[in-house]
Scaffold this motif. Structure first.
Motif, PDB file in Angstrom:
ATOM      1  N   CYS A   1       0.823  -1.211   0.000  1.00  0.00           N
ATOM      2  CA  CYS A   1       0.000   0.000   0.000  1.00  0.00           C
ATOM      3  C   CYS A   1       0.859   1.264   0.000  1.00  0.00           C
ATOM      4  O   CYS A   1       0.550   2.237  -0.698  1.00  0.00           O
ATOM      5  CB  CYS A   1      -0.956   0.006   1.195  1.00  0.00           C
TER       6      CYS A   1
ATOM      7  N   ARG B   1      -4.509   5.275  -5.350  1.00  0.00           N
ATOM      8  CA  ARG B   1      -3.775   5.770  -4.169  1.00  0.00           C
ATOM      9  C   ARG B   1      -4.735   5.962  -2.996  1.00  0.00           C
ATOM     10  O   ARG B   1      -4.407   5.619  -1.854  1.00  0.00           O
ATOM     11  CB  ARG B   1      -3.058   7.085  -4.498  1.00  0.00           C
TER      12      ARG B   1
ATOM     13  N   CYS C   1       1.999   5.055  -7.727  1.00  0.00           N
ATOM     14  CA  CYS C   1       0.880   4.936  -8.661  1.00  0.00           C
ATOM     15  C   CYS C   1       0.422   6.311  -9.155  1.00  0.00           C
ATOM     16  O   CYS C   1       0.280   7.251  -8.363  1.00  0.00           O
ATOM     17  CB  CYS C   1      -0.279   4.197  -8.000  1.00  0.00           C
TER      18      CYS C   1
ATOM     19  N   TYR D   1      -4.641   4.159   0.701  1.00  0.00           N
ATOM     20  CA  TYR D   1      -4.680   4.917   1.947  1.00  0.00           C
ATOM     21  C   TYR D   1      -5.826   4.421   2.842  1.00  0.00           C
ATOM     22  O   TYR D   1      -5.648   4.274   4.060  1.00  0.00           O
ATOM     23  CB  TYR D   1      -4.826   6.408   1.662  1.00  0.00           C
TER      24      TYR D   1
ATOM     25  N   MET E   1       0.881   4.104  -2.903  1.00  0.00           N
ATOM     26  CA  MET E   1       0.684   5.533  -2.623  1.00  0.00           C
ATOM     27  C   MET E   1       1.845   6.360  -3.170  1.00  0.00           C
ATOM     28  O   MET E   1       1.649   7.480  -3.636  1.00  0.00           O
ATOM     29  CB  MET E   1       0.513   5.765  -1.127  1.00  0.00           C
ATOM     30  N   ARG E   2       3.032   5.812  -3.148  1.00  0.00           N
ATOM     31  CA  ARG E   2       4.206   6.528  -3.621  1.00  0.00           C
ATOM     32  C   ARG E   2       4.330   6.508  -5.142  1.00  0.00           C
ATOM     33  O   ARG E   2       4.667   7.520  -5.757  1.00  0.00           O
ATOM     34  CB  ARG E   2       5.461   5.908  -3.006  1.00  0.00           C
TER      35      ARG E   2
END
Length: 127
Positions: A100, A113, A107, A117, A104-105
């Motif tokens: 995950c 994202r 995509c 989260y 988040m970093r």
């Protein structure tokens, strides 16, 4: 949905793929014949059309996504998770958190994202 009639008046029902779909299954009645990656959607349709005359019930081409997969397999997934040792459960949790965070970093899709989260919030990794 495309309804394709064969030479012998059999039918193939080909549901259209949505952007979130990841797999496609070929059904005869309620029985699943194959599951393929969504990139093989057209091959699944072509095969079903070529084979439809060999079957009495119509063939159905049905794309599906991970949410559909979880709904259909929830009991099996829960039973499988219950069989994990505490160490395996911890490692799985770490793998989910790492994935995950990477999503988040890295995509480009803001919806993906946001989903990552949300998972981290549900796991109480972030507040």
């Amino acid at each position: 949905m495309a309804v394709i009639r064969t030479k012998r008046n059999q039918f193939v029902y080909a549901y259209e793929a949505e952007p979130q779909d990841r797999w496609v299954k070929t059904l005869i009645g309620n029985h699943c014949l194959t599951v393929q990656h969504i990139s093989e959607y057209q091959q699944a349709v072509d095969w079903a059309v070529s084979m439809a005359d060999q079957f009495d019930p119509p063939l159905t081409i049905l794309p599906f996504d991970v949410n559909d997969f979880v709904k259909l397999n929830r009991d099996r997934l829960e039973r499988g998770l219950a069989l994990l040792t505490p160490e395996e459960q911890h490692q799985l949790r770490q793998d989910v958190v790492t994935t995950c965070v990477e999503v988040m970093r890295d995509c480009d899709d803001p919806d993906v994202r946001a989903d990552a989260y949300d998972v981290l919030q549900k796991m109480r990794v972030v507040q």
